[in-house]
Design a protein around this motif. Structure first.
Motif, PDB file in Angstrom:
ATOM      1  N   THR A 437      36.061  34.740  46.784  1.00 32.92           N
ATOM      2  CA  THR A 437      36.007  36.042  46.130  1.00 32.92           C
ATOM      3  C   THR A 437      36.922  36.082  44.919  1.00 32.92           C
ATOM      4  N   LEU A 438      36.463  36.811  43.917  1.00 34.07           N
ATOM      5  CA  LEU A 438      37.219  36.956  42.677  1.00 34.07           C
ATOM      6  C   LEU A 438      37.428  38.447  42.417  1.00 34.07           C
ATOM      7  N   ALA A 439      38.602  38.802  41.956  1.00 36.03           N
ATOM      8  CA  ALA A 439      38.835  40.215  41.643  1.00 36.03           C
ATOM      9  C   ALA A 439      39.478  40.337  40.272  1.00 36.03           C
ATOM     10  N   VAL A 440      38.996  41.296  39.498  1.00 38.87           N
ATOM     11  CA  VAL A 440      39.599  41.574  38.196  1.00 38.87           C
ATOM     12  C   VAL A 440      40.252  42.941  38.321  1.00 38.87           C
ATOM     13  N   CYS A 441      41.519  43.045  37.949  1.00 41.22           N
ATOM     14  CA  CYS A 441      42.164  44.355  38.063  1.00 41.22           C
ATOM     15  C   CYS A 441      42.895  44.714  36.784  1.00 41.22           C
ATOM     16  N   ASP A 442      43.027  45.994  36.570  1.00 40.29           N
ATOM     17  CA  ASP A 442      43.501  46.483  35.292  1.00 40.29           C
ATOM     18  C   ASP A 442      44.321  47.758  35.539  1.00 40.29           C
ATOM     19  N   PHE A 543      32.737  36.344  36.957  1.00 42.16           N
ATOM     20  CA  PHE A 543      33.709  37.197  36.264  1.00 42.16           C
ATOM     21  C   PHE A 543      33.001  38.401  35.648  1.00 42.16           C
ATOM     22  N   ALA A 544      31.838  38.152  35.055  1.00 45.10           N
ATOM     23  CA  ALA A 544      31.104  39.244  34.407  1.00 45.10           C
ATOM     24  C   ALA A 544      30.743  40.322  35.429  1.00 45.10           C
ATOM     25  N   ARG A 545      30.341  39.894  36.640  1.00 44.40           N
ATOM     26  CA  ARG A 545      29.980  40.897  37.660  1.00 44.40           C
ATOM     27  C   ARG A 545      31.215  41.664  38.136  1.00 44.40           C
ATOM     28  N   ALA A 546      32.350  40.929  38.286  1.00 45.91           N
ATOM     29  CA  ALA A 546      33.592  41.601  38.718  1.00 45.91           C
ATOM     30  C   ALA A 546      34.027  42.602  37.656  1.00 45.91           C
ATOM     31  N   ASP A 547      33.857  42.221  36.385  1.00 41.94           N
ATOM     32  CA  ASP A 547      34.253  43.090  35.283  1.00 41.94           C
ATOM     33  C   ASP A 547      33.412  44.367  35.276  1.00 41.94           C
ATOM     34  N   LYS A 548      32.119  44.222  35.607  1.00 42.02           N
ATOM     35  CA  LYS A 548      31.237  45.399  35.674  1.00 42.02           C
ATOM     36  C   LYS A 548      31.704  46.328  36.789  1.00 42.02           C
TER      37      LYS A 548
END
Ligand SMILES: Nc1nc2c(ncn2[C@@H]2O[C@H](COP(=O)(O)OP(=O)(O)OP(=O)(O)O)[C@@H](O)[C@H]2O)c(=O)[nH]1
Length: 565
Positions: A437-442, A543-548
């Motif tokens: 699993t990959l997570a992008v957080c901001d 990454f693109a899907r996590a960003d969405k």
């Protein structure tokens, strides 16, 4: 006279021993040669120039003499030096490319102040690009200058671009950092379709032109920028890690790009270059580590040989002194002896003394030839020097590598490190099929923190958040600062639901962390986009899907985790 014949036998036996010892030393040299041959085999394939010199070295090693061994050690050093030179040439090529990219922009009709900034940037490039670590910064600056130059060229008389685009300026259209408050979700740059729809060559035809030169120069220069970019990308020999990105970027260039695609492409090229250099550095660092290990063991083996040899040298001297002293004494005593029994006992005493000296000598073993001893000593010195030098370069490489893969503000791994790690985890995922699993957080409304409390306060928040995030992860998890106020997490052996449980706790912990600015408590929150890898995913598509999903978390009110479908 049994004593005298015994002495001869012992002397002959000692000669035998000496021969054996010489054979042993020849074997030791042979072992050293073989070790280096093995080393060159181990290092093969890591770098083409280094490879060639190691193959030559290896051929020369076969059946070489002791003298050849020194030469081979020098060759290892030269190979190391050449590897460094090769990197310098690579840097020079990249520098030339940067310069020609600036030259392209300078052909546009741009205002004088921008022209002088471009020329200042070009002049500073040589001192700036001393290491590939500086690529990122240089590309970012170039990207900003390019954006301004293209905008100025398209809008030479303030208003032309507005007329063409119905009142909007290029700046207005420029999603420099894609904003997640906009209606459209943001995709990862590399897989975004930046194709011909908005390509520079298909920009709506300029009809009302105040400056015909400007009309011509924009598409012409854009074409040349494309060509320069293509030349750079073509010159990059991709490794597995960057192959996909290189293909996407090449394809995008071939389809033609507008200015926004150019900016994104520059960023991709920066990532590709960094990933490629880091991989070369890592391989080389491992190679040096290997050399070191081998050299340490050779050096230890030779150290032992030298000690034994010194002892033997000492024993030989002691033997010579003792024998000649005994013989002199014998001659004197024989001259003085008055009776046969007296003479017999004097002679046997002295023979015993000589025999004792010989047996002491034999215990220490006879000395090998002087030249072999000198050879061994010289060889040891060379080994030690190579060992020290390779250790030094390895340490320097390690330090450089750390700097190139870590963010100085938060000390977290940076985007380059993420690219490398994500690639390896994806490889494992494809091989073993365990969930990944990959997570992008901001950070939410981070701009407000900067605007209200200042940039330094913002920096402190980033550091604290980095600490909270990294201490709440398992050892096998990975977190990097992706850029700005954005972090990316890689969680092996974890599915999206499990990741959400962990990240929800992390999110709550951040929201509860007591940040204080000028004595007033401030709540900081974060939003997360989570994605579980699918079979067909690449690092970029996941990454693109996590960003969405992150965009969705922001749009739904922030301070939440959203799992991508
Ligand atoms: N202090 C500090 N600020 C940074 C750093 N990197 C990026 N920023 C700032 O982070 C802010 C990000 O702002 P936006 O992209 O508008 O996002 P946001 O305000 O967090 O809003 P949302 O993401 O929509 O919740 C900008 O003001 C950047 O200048 C840094 O290293 N230190």
């Amino acid at each position: 006279m049994t004593g005298i014949s015994g002495y001869k036998e012992k002397y002959l036996a000692a000669l035998d021993e000496q021969e054996k010892l010489e054979r042993k030393h020849a074997l030791q040299l042979d072992l050293l040669r073989k070790t280096i041959v093995h080393l060159s085999v181990a290092a093969k394939g890591q770098e083409s120039k280094l490879d060639a010199s190691l193959i030559a070295l290896q051929n020369k090693m076969r059946g070489g003499s002791g003298a050849d061994v020194f030469e081979q050690m020098e060759r290892v050093q030269r190979a190391v030096g050449e590897f460094d030179r090769e990197r310098e040439q690579e840097l020079q090529r990249v520098l030339d490319w940067f310069k020609s990219a600036v030259d392209n922009l300078m052909e546009l009709s741009v205002p004088a102040d921008l022209r002088s900034q471009l020329s200042l940037y070009k002049k500073g490039l040589k001192s700036q690009l001393t290491s590939y670590r500086a690529f990122g910064e240089a590309v970012n600056e170039l990207s900003a200058l390019q954006k301004r130059a293209l905008a100025a060229a398209a809008n030479p008389n303030k208003g032309l671009w507005q007329r063409i685009k119905g009142g909007k300026t290029l700046e207005d259209n420029a999603p420099a950092k894609p904003s997640r408050t906009s209606a459209e979700p943001v995709e990862a740059p590399v897989e975004r379709d930046l194709g011909p729809k908005e390509s520079v060559t298909k920009t709506p035809p300029i009809t009302q032109v105040d400056d015909p030169a400007a009309e011509d120069s924009y598409p012409k220069v854009a074409q040349r920028i494309n060509a320069t970019l293509k030349a750079l990308v073509t010159s990059i020999e991709p490794n597995d890690m960057v192959r996909r990105k290189v293909e996407i970027v090449r394809d995008r260039i071939d389809r033609g790009m507008d200015w926004f695609a150019l900016a994104v492409t520059l960023e991709d090229i920066r990532d590709i270059l960094m990933a490629r250099y880091l991989a070369a550095d890592k391989a080389f660092s491992e190679y040096l580590l290997n050399i070191n290990r081998e050299l340490v063991s050779i050096s230890e083996a030779l150290g032992v040989a030298e000690d034994a040899e010194q002892q033997r040298g000492g024993a030989a001297e002691a033997l010579t002194a003792s024998v000649s002293k005994s013989v002199k004494q014998l001659q004197a005593d024989v001259a003085k002896s008055n009776s046969l029994p007296d003479l017999q006992s004097t002679v046997s005493d002295h023979i015993r003394t000589i025999q004792n000296a010989l047996s002491t000598f034999k215990q220490a073993q006879p000395a090998p030839s002087q030249s072999l001893s000198a050879q061994l000593k010289a060889l040891m010195d060379r080994v030690k020097t190579v060992e020290e030098e390779s250790e030094k370069s390895r340490a320097q490489l390690e330090e450089q590598r750390y700097k190139a893969t870590h963010d100085p503000l938060t000390s977290l791994p940076n985007r380059e490190a993420y690219n490398e790690r994500a690639f390896h985890e994806l490889h494992r995922f494809k091989r073993y099929g365990h969930p990944l699993t990959l997570a992008v957080c901001d950070l939410d409304h981070f701009k407000k923190i900067n605007d209200t409390f200042g940039h330094q306060a913002g920096d402190k928040v980033l550091k604290l958040v980095a600490q909270v995030v990294s201490t709440r992860l398992r050892n096998v998890d990975f977190v990097a600062r992706y850029g700005g106020e954005e972090f990316v997490l890689v969680m092996p052996e974890t599915d999206a639901e499990q990741a959400k449980t962990v990240l929800d706790k992390m999110r709550a912990a951040i929201a509860k962390t007591p940040f204080r600015f000028k004595d007033s408590p401030v709540t900081i929150t974060m939003s997360f986009g989570i994605v579980q890898f699918r079979g067909e995913d690449s690092v970029e598509s996941a990454f693109a899907r996590a960003d969405k999903a992150l965009y969705e978390a922001k749009a739904n009110g922030r301070n939440q985790c959203v799992i991508a479908p």
